[in-house]
Design an enzyme around this catalytic site. Structure first.
Site, PDB file in Angstrom:
ATOM      1  N   GLU A   1       0.850  -1.194   0.000  1.00 41.50           N
ATOM      2  CA  GLU A   1       0.000   0.000   0.000  1.00 41.50           C
ATOM      3  C   GLU A   1       0.879   1.236   0.000  1.00 41.50           C
ATOM      4  O   GLU A   1       2.092   1.164   0.216  1.00 41.50           O
ATOM      5  CB  GLU A   1      -0.960  -0.006   1.198  1.00 41.50           C
ATOM      6  CG  GLU A   1      -2.043  -1.075   1.096  1.00 41.50           C
ATOM      7  CD  GLU A   1      -3.058  -1.015   2.216  1.00 41.50           C
ATOM      8  OE1 GLU A   1      -2.948  -0.134   3.085  1.00 41.50           O
ATOM      9  OE2 GLU A   1      -3.965  -1.868   2.231  1.00 41.50           O
TER      10      GLU A   1
ATOM     11  N   HIS B   1     -11.331  10.913   6.000  1.00 41.41           N
ATOM     12  CA  HIS B   1     -11.109   9.487   6.238  1.00 41.41           C
ATOM     13  C   HIS B   1     -10.612   9.166   7.643  1.00 41.41           C
ATOM     14  O   HIS B   1     -11.224   8.362   8.337  1.00 41.41           O
ATOM     15  CB  HIS B   1     -10.102   8.971   5.208  1.00 41.41           C
ATOM     16  CG  HIS B   1      -9.825   7.501   5.307  1.00 41.41           C
ATOM     17  ND1 HIS B   1     -10.832   6.543   5.290  1.00 41.41           N
ATOM     18  CD2 HIS B   1      -8.659   6.813   5.419  1.00 41.41           C
ATOM     19  CE1 HIS B   1     -10.295   5.339   5.391  1.00 41.41           C
ATOM     20  NE2 HIS B   1      -8.983   5.459   5.484  1.00 41.41           N
TER      21      HIS B   1
ATOM     22  N   HIS C   1      -8.874  10.617   2.304  1.00 45.05           N
ATOM     23  CA  HIS C   1      -8.554   9.490   1.427  1.00 45.05           C
ATOM     24  C   HIS C   1      -8.756   9.924  -0.020  1.00 45.05           C
ATOM     25  O   HIS C   1      -9.780  10.523  -0.357  1.00 45.05           O
ATOM     26  CB  HIS C   1      -9.446   8.296   1.752  1.00 45.05           C
ATOM     27  CG  HIS C   1      -8.913   6.999   1.238  1.00 45.05           C
ATOM     28  ND1 HIS C   1      -8.933   6.670  -0.097  1.00 45.05           N
ATOM     29  CD2 HIS C   1      -8.324   5.952   1.870  1.00 45.05           C
ATOM     30  CE1 HIS C   1      -8.388   5.489  -0.260  1.00 45.05           C
ATOM     31  NE2 HIS C   1      -8.005   5.019   0.916  1.00 45.05           N
TER      32      HIS C   1
ATOM     33  N   ARG D   1      -1.037   9.646   8.605  1.00 49.87           N
ATOM     34  CA  ARG D   1      -0.998   8.219   8.927  1.00 49.87           C
ATOM     35  C   ARG D   1      -0.502   7.403   7.745  1.00 49.87           C
ATOM     36  O   ARG D   1      -0.972   7.564   6.618  1.00 49.87           O
ATOM     37  CB  ARG D   1      -2.396   7.744   9.317  1.00 49.87           C
ATOM     38  CG  ARG D   1      -2.509   6.255   9.565  1.00 49.87           C
ATOM     39  CD  ARG D   1      -3.929   5.888   9.900  1.00 49.87           C
ATOM     40  NE  ARG D   1      -4.824   6.074   8.772  1.00 49.87           N
ATOM     41  CZ  ARG D   1      -5.349   5.080   8.056  1.00 49.87           C
ATOM     42  NH1 ARG D   1      -5.051   3.832   8.351  1.00 49.87           N
ATOM     43  NH2 ARG D   1      -6.179   5.329   7.066  1.00 49.87           N
TER      44      ARG D   1
ATOM     45  N   ARG E   1      -0.929   9.456   1.160  1.00 54.80           N
ATOM     46  CA  ARG E   1      -2.287   9.870   0.832  1.00 54.80           C
ATOM     47  C   ARG E   1      -2.449  11.388   0.711  1.00 54.80           C
ATOM     48  O   ARG E   1      -3.228  11.867  -0.114  1.00 54.80           O
ATOM     49  CB  ARG E   1      -3.260   9.327   1.885  1.00 54.80           C
ATOM     50  CG  ARG E   1      -3.434   7.827   1.770  1.00 54.80           C
ATOM     51  CD  ARG E   1      -4.273   7.274   2.903  1.00 54.80           C
ATOM     52  NE  ARG E   1      -4.465   5.834   2.709  1.00 54.80           N
ATOM     53  CZ  ARG E   1      -5.082   5.065   3.581  1.00 54.80           C
ATOM     54  NH1 ARG E   1      -5.563   5.578   4.702  1.00 54.80           N
ATOM     55  NH2 ARG E   1      -5.233   3.783   3.339  1.00 54.80           N
TER      56      ARG E   1
END
Length: 540
Positions: free
Chosen positions: A123, A352, A243, A387, A291
């Site tokens: 990811e 998000h 997100h 994050r 992100r």
């Protein structure tokens, strides 16, 4: 401060109350039930109506021999943009494999590779394949299932009770400002008070502050707002992660369909109407950049072109990959009239994950004695300014396990008598659409000083009344409180860092390698900032 409420229709007493039944709350409750602690679990809906159950992403943990803890640590610190507590991150990544093993021991079923080992995925922001999934894109649901199944079997004969359809109103404190229980709004709309020697907040995030979010309807900041009113420190709330890929459709306001980062990890492209890649030339990792980078690139494109959304193209996956790896996303998209097997998916950034929250350590301890916070409601220093994907479920499991073990091993002692506190104003429910619209306009992916000032002024002008809190006004009041903190902290941070971007201060400033902490003092917000300590900058 406390919200005005009707006189309690009922009162109770317990040793520990845990508010929230996601990964963090259930992990804590497993310890408490096994140890025979007198305990009450409080959940706003049914037990499994949680953000954990919605989570498509996975669990980040070093599992492969070719991966290292140092690499996971470095990736997390890079994503956190200078505001992670390196020692806490080091602790988390070292503890992550054990958390996975505990889950497997409880019966959690994770996806396996052809050789029988765990199927590891990649990811955004990760330098190795270390993301563990269940049923392709239903990791959170499997975690919730395994934890709740284990707790359910332990409840019989235990001293743990579960109150469903029951909502936190306030954390009670005694004359020494120690947490001593909670005020609740139950399924019948009655106010009750539950005295306790320890209160654990595992209430989730604040995504409902924005009109489109990947969060469930319960993510209205109840835990953050109650902790703030109880005198606790909250921090880093300017860092809301948006997100990049939430389905852009007419129904997104009721439930934003998250298209997991794992889809991009398998090779999907973000493209414009002409098929040109949005992230080309923006970051060397392209779609797998952190992100905040991807969301900012999308919004910059939309601002330039006036387009309503961009496209996520994974049509080249084929039907078998979609049905085998991402069945949940496939079904949700098809329910909204988009077939990812044959069509590009229209996507747009949406609220998000809150990187900030109630200041706490990885054992949940906060600045208020007797009050603990774990999971998304907490700010432990793991996430910093942004994050890293799939670290949150791992953190929730580790912190929930630790606070449960801590409270199971140590007697909570005398339960104090709740002291009276000044009454906080209540916001009318009719203000909620305006609050969300202001947050979307001025506190979304890109922010400006004048816009944040206007947001702060608009929030300050919202009338505060003395009415008794019910479900609707409690939502409005908590959203208003958290929005006010976000606006104030974002206005204070005159730089761009991680998930906080100021178009009037586009650069990251070394002078802002500081955390902004907020307290409620005599009804007014008090902001302080302090640089990270040496112990926070250096991993153990």
């Amino acid at each position: 401060m406390m919200l005005p409420a009707a006189a309690p229709a009922w009162t109770g007493r317990t040793d520990v109350v845990v508010v929230g039944t996601g990964a963090a709350g259930l992990s804590a409750l497993l310890h408490l039930a096994a140890a025979g602690v007198d305990c009450v679990a409080v959940t706003r809906g049914e037990v499994t109506d949680t953000a954990t159950a919605w989570a498509q992403g996975g669990l980040a943990a070093v599992w492969d021999d070719g991966d290292t803890l140092a690499s996971h640590l470095a990736d997390t610190l890079t994503a956190g943009a200078g505001l992670c507590d390196a020692g806490v991150v080091s602790d988390l990544v070292a503890s992550a494999p054990g958390a996975i093993r505990r889950l497997i021991g409880l019966g959690a079923r994770f996806d396996r590779a052809s050789g029988g080992g765990l199927d590891l995925h990649l990811e955004g922001g990760h330098s190795a394949r270390r993301i563990i999934h269940a049923d392709g894109d239903a990791t959170g649901a499997e975690i919730e299932r395994a934890l709740w199944a284990s707790l359910s079997s332990a409840l019989e004969g235990s001293r743990t009770r579960v109150l469903t359809q029951t909502r936190l109103v306030d954390v009670l404190t005694d004359s020494a400002r120690r947490a001593c229980g909670v005020r609740l709004l139950d399924a019948d709309g009655q106010v009750g008070e539950l005295l306790a020697g320890a209160v654990v907040l595992a209430t989730g995030g604040v995504g409902q502050l924005w009109p489109v979010t990947s969060n469930p309807l319960g993510a209205t900041g109840d835990g953050v707002a109650a902790a703030l009113r109880a005198g606790a420190e909250v921090r880093d709330l300017e860092f809301m992660q948006f997100h990049p890929t939430v389905l852009a459709d007419a129904d997104a306001g009721s439930r934003g369909v998250l298209v997991s980062e794992a889809v991009r990890g398998e090779g999907a492209w973000l493209v414009d109407d002409a098929g040109r890649r949005i992230t080309a030339g923006v970051h060397p990792l392209l779609e797998l950049a952190p992100r905040d980078v991807v969301s900012a690139a999308i919004m910059a494109h939309l601002d330039r072109t006036g387009a309503p959304h961009v496209w996520l193209d994974a049509t080249f996956f084929g039907r078998s990959t979609w049905e085998g790896h991402f069945p949940g996303i496939l079904a949700l998209c098809r329910d909204r009239g988009v077939d990812p097997v044959t069509e590009r998916i229209p996507v747009h950034p949406a609220a998000h994950y809150a990187c900030g929250g109630v200041a706490a350590d990885l054992h949940g301890r906060t600045s208020v004695p007797g009050l603990y916070a774990v999971g998304e409601v907490a700010s432990t220093g793991v996430h910093g300014a942004n994050r890293l994907a799939s670290n949150s479920l791992t953190e929730a499991l580790v912190a929930g396990d630790r606070v449960g073990a801590l409270l199971a091993a140590a007697p909570v002692g005398r339960v104090g008598v709740p002291a009276s506190r000044a009454a906080a104003g209540v916001v009318e429910p009719a203000a909620v659409p305006a609050i969300r619209a202001w947050m979307q306009r001025e506190a979304f992916v890109s922010r400006t000083g004048p816009g944040l000032a206007a947001l702060g002024a608009a929030l300050a002008a919202v009338p505060l009344g003395a009415g008794v809190a019910d479900h609707a006004s409690l939502t409005a009041t908590n959203l208003h409180a958290v929005a006010t903190v976000v606006a104030a902290a974002a206005a204070e941070r005159t730089e761009s860092r991680g998930a906080h971007r100021r178009s009037d201060f586009p650069d990251t400033s070394n002078t802002w390698e500081r955390r902004i902490t907020v307290r409620l003092v005599e009804g007014a917000l008090e902001l302080t900032s302090a640089p990270l300590a040496i112990t926070e900058r250096t991993a153990a």
